[in-house]
Design a protein around this motif. Structure first.
Motif, short mmCIF file in Angstrom:
data_model
loop_
_atom_site.label_atom_id
_atom_site.label_comp_id
_atom_site.label_asym_id
_atom_site.label_seq_id
_atom_site.Cartn_x
_atom_site.Cartn_y
_atom_site.Cartn_z
N ARG A 43 24.34 -1.95 38.54
CA ARG A 43 24.68 -1.09 37.41
C ARG A 43 23.69 -1.28 36.26
NH1 ARG A 43 30.70 -1.40 35.20
NH2 ARG A 43 31.02 -0.80 37.38
N LEU A 47 21.46 1.89 34.95
CA LEU A 47 21.50 2.36 33.57
C LEU A 47 20.12 2.32 32.93
CD1 LEU A 47 24.85 0.72 32.39
CD2 LEU A 47 24.37 3.17 32.61
N VAL A 50 18.33 5.36 34.18
CA VAL A 50 18.76 6.55 33.44
C VAL A 50 18.10 6.57 32.06
CG1 VAL A 50 20.76 7.69 32.40
CG2 VAL A 50 20.93 6.72 34.70
N THR A 51 18.01 5.40 31.42
CA THR A 51 17.37 5.32 30.10
C THR A 51 15.92 5.77 30.16
OG1 THR A 51 18.83 3.49 29.49
CG2 THR A 51 16.83 3.77 28.20
N LEU A 84 20.81 9.40 23.23
CA LEU A 84 21.55 9.12 24.46
C LEU A 84 20.87 8.01 25.26
CD1 LEU A 84 23.94 9.90 26.24
CD2 LEU A 84 22.49 11.64 27.33
N GLY A 85 19.53 7.99 25.24
CA GLY A 85 18.79 6.91 25.91
C GLY A 85 19.08 5.55 25.29
N THR A 88 22.52 4.51 26.67
CA THR A 88 22.51 3.99 28.05
C THR A 88 21.78 2.64 28.12
OG1 THR A 88 20.51 5.30 28.50
CG2 THR A 88 22.65 6.28 29.07
N ALA A 91 24.27 0.13 26.98
CA ALA A 91 25.25 -0.09 28.05
C ALA A 91 24.67 -0.97 29.15
CB ALA A 91 25.71 1.25 28.61
N ALA A 92 23.36 -0.80 29.43
CA ALA A 92 22.73 -1.65 30.45
C ALA A 92 22.75 -3.11 30.02
CB ALA A 92 21.29 -1.19 30.68
#
Length: 730
Positions: A43, A47, A50-51, A84-85, A88, A91-92
């Motif tokens: 995960r 993430l 995604v970033t 948003l980056g 994420t 969150a990572a």
């Protein structure tokens, strides 16, 4: 970097394309890392992928809009993609293996980062916008662009909190931290340059963004971390350094000063600074609320640790003491049952401490079930337990002790395996003779030792007679501590004769105590106390030196006569035994072969390889080794081939039955033959009658010792026994 620094044509396009390419490559590297790493880390890398994908998309939209004649396209879409980056990416970090596992810990980490970010808003305002006219700040970008470096530093703070002091930093986190630091520098420089109107696409600062993406890609190429050890997880992590605790609050002081400096000549505070400070106050209040909640949980945990035994879950000694004091203040009836497990050390030695811990837990459960609501069961430590009976409980302590003994009886399987010790219980009831809780515990301890002396699985209630005996015992121990220094000890010598010729071949040194109040005390009266208290060590040293000095005085009468000294098991285990013996023989001018050390079978059987090696060193020096009371141990034969002994002393219990018991005769005969096979000299102890003398002589014993040949006597009496006339009479 070369293209931008040299200001070559198309620098802006080169900057954009490089950022898109490197962020795309970093995203691909993170996807591969997610596939390569174990599930707990997937995960995290997904993430990050995604970033990097959002960064590539945002840079692509930026490039397209910039090429469409928008020099600096600050649109809502681009801002949303970059923001948003950041979300994420944060969150990572919170999914990293080193992050706290509970929700409160993660929330605390995020709030620490938000505090740092919000505190930097007024500081950044003063540094970047202070010298800019109000008219130039009409563009919202110039105001809200300050949020980008704030968010970067928020992430960097979260990463520092995540890395923490619990384990060595995971190497990818260091590269990611360098990436966040590089991006924070780039965003801060960009906002400052743009606010002052000196930024243009293709500026050298543009190299920092692809560099930050490059560092993410590098981090993705590090190998997987080693699996965390479960035992390591159970260990309490070390306390964080002071700067880690203070990190979220360090910028707050600077923010307060910056608010004052940010005020306009009109006395107004800029809206962004005002909103930022209000948000900072709210986040600080929330963070302190979490801290207060965590402190309450820590206090509750500390109370459990302080008042509960961690192995059994029972109340511990501290809880017992507090409840006992409170019960004594409330008044009688109050009783204490003190339990000590018999033979628990053997369980630990034979099966290991894990089995011992499981046994203690099982016993604690049985005791708690047996006592039920009639008392409070506590574990005092080790294999000691106690039961407090107070208040309106009508059960008699003796009945409770019987219930406990019944509950602790081993089951058939436990009895066969030998993993269940019995218990000795001492009972003390509160009375006028107890001035404090320590007096009550002392009486329970006295009764418990009386129960041990009575045998296993027994209980005793403390009485005035037991208390008086314990006081006398304590006084005797105190007197014994002074006995060596005040020269109250003296030696007597019992001759050991050659059965064939009647000559005195040796003498055993026997210690006596001339007590100033109790008179002459035999070894049986005080040596057990000396072994319990450790006083046997100085007594042994004194006996060895004194016996060697005495033996040196009779060598002129009988050069071959030796002296024998008993050594306690505790002294045998000490590495300084060799130094003590060599010092005694050298100081007396006595040849080492003239000294015999007598050791009991139990001392030898409990001995380790180090003890056996110590005995071999003594034999190499010439010291003789005798096994005393042979036949009373339980594994003597298995040790004979390892112990470097020179003599066997047959226990007096066998010699005493020689004239009456044929089995005793066969035993002595068998031991004598066994000794011959091992080339050991046999000494028959306790020979008192002519019939016993004739029996041991007929069997083939070489030496004899006992009243038949001479009672223990002083040095002068022994010297007289060594004269030729005395030897002829024998």
């Amino acid at each position: 970097m070369t293209w931008l620094v040299a200001a070559l044509p198309g620098a802006a396009l080169v900057s954009d394309l490089t950022a898109i390419a490197v962020s795309g490559w970093a995203g691909h590297a993170c996807v591969r890392a997610a596939r390569r790493h174990p599930p707990p880390l997937r995960r995290f890398w997904v993430l990050l992928a995604v970033t990097m994908g959002l960064a590539a998309l945002g840079r692509t939209v930026w490039t397209v809009q910039r090429l469409g004649d928008d020099a600096l396209p600050h649109t809502v879409l681009i801002g949303a993609l970059f923001t948003l980056g950041i979300g994420t990416g944060t969150a990572a970090l919170l999914c990293c293996a080193a992050t706290s596992r509970n929700v409160v810990g993660r929330a605390r980490t995020v709030l620490d980062g938000v505090i740092v970010g919000l505190a930097l808003i007024p500081i950044g305002w003063v540094v970047v916008f202070r010298d800019i006219a109000d008219a130039d700040l009409a563009d919202p970008l110039r105001t809200f662009g300050l949020l980008y470096p704030m968010l970067d530093l928020m992430q960097l703070t979260i990463l520092v909190a995540v890395a923490g002091p619990a384990r060595p930093m995971w190497r990818p986190l260091a590269a990611i931290g360098a990436s966040l630091g590089t991006r924070a520098v780039a965003d801060a420089a960009y906002v400052s340059l743009f606010a002052h109107g000196s930024y243009a696409p293709g500026h050298p600062i543009d190299v920092c963004w692809p560099l930050s993406y490059l560092l993410i890609g590098v981090a993705a190429h590090y190998p997987s971390p080693p699996a965390w050890d479960a035992a390591e997880e159970a260990v309490e992590p070390p306390l964080p350094p002071w700067w880690r605790v203070a990190l979220p609050y360090l910028p707050v002081g600077g923010a307060i000063v910056a608010v004052v400096l940010a005020r306009r000549p009109t006395g107004q505070t800029p809206h962004l600074v005002f909103v930022g400070m209000m948000a900072l106050l709210g986040v600080l209040a929330l963070r302190q609320g979490l801290a207060a909640n965590e402190n309450l949980r820590l206090v509750a945990r500390l109370r459990r640790l302080a008042y509960t035994d961690q192995l059994t879950g029972l109340p511990n000694r501290l809880t017992f003491t507090r409840r006992l004091r409170r019960a004594l203040r409330d008044g009688p009836p109050v009783a204490v049952l003190l339990l000590d497990l018999d033979g628990f050390k053997q369980v630990n030695d034979r099966f290991g401490h894990v089995t011992g811990d499981d046994l203690l837990t099982s016993i604690a459960g049985r005791m708690k079930a047996a006592v039920a609501d009639d008392g409070t069961v506590v574990r005092l430590g080790g294999d000691e337990f106690a039961v407090l009976v107070d208040g309106d409980r009508e059960v008699r302590p003796e009945h409770l002790a019987e219930r406990l003994l019944d509950a602790l009886q081993p089951s058939p399987g436990e009895e066969e395996a030998g993993v269940h010790p019995s218990a000795s219980i001492g009972i003390a009831e509160y009375g006028p003779q107890h001035a404090s809780h320590t007096d009550l515990l002392r009486d329970a301890d006295i009764a418990m030792y009386a129960a041990k002396a009575a045998g296993k699985s027994a209980y005793r209630t403390c009485t005035a007679a037991l208390r008086e005996a314990a006081v006398g015992r304590a006084e005797l121990i105190a007197d014994l501590r002074r006995a060596v220094d005040e020269e109250q000890l003296h030696l007597e010598y019992q001759p050991i004769v050659d059965l064939a010729t009647g000559e005195v071949r040796s003498a055993e040194a026997l210690v006596r105590w001339r007590h100033p109040r109790l008179g002459l005390l035999t070894p049986a009266r005080f040596l057990p106390l000396a072994e319990e208290t450790g006083l046997i060590l100085p007594i042994d040293r004194w006996v060895i030196h004194e016996a060697c000095r005495a033996a040196a005085t009779w060598r002129d009468r009988n050069p071959d006569a030796t002296v024998a000294v008993n050594i306690a098991a505790a002294h045998l285990r000490r590495p300084d035994l060799i130094a003590t013996v060599t010092s005694a023989t050298a100081g007396a001018g006595l040849a080492p072969r003239a000294l015999t050390l007598e050791l009991t079978e139990s001392a030898l059987i409990e001995g380790s390889d180090a003890v056996l090696d110590r005995l071999r060193q003594l034999r190499e020096l010439g010291i003789r080794i005798a096994i005393d009371d042979f036949g009373t141990g339980y594994s003597s034969l298995s040790y004979l081939h390892r112990i470097p002994a020179t003599e066997l002393k047959i226990d007096r219990s066998f010699v005493a039955r020689l004239g009456e018991d044929s089995r005793a005769y066969a035993t002595v005969e068998m031991v004598t033959r066994l000794a011959d096979a091992f080339d050991l000299t046999v000494v028959a102890e306790g020979v008192e009658t002519d019939r016993q003398h004739e029996a041991v002589t007929a069997i083939g014993c070489v030496h004899g010792q006992g009243w038949r040949y001479g009672r223990p006597t002083g040095l002068a009496g022994l010297r007289a026994a060594l004269t030729p006339a005395a030897r002829n009479r024998t």
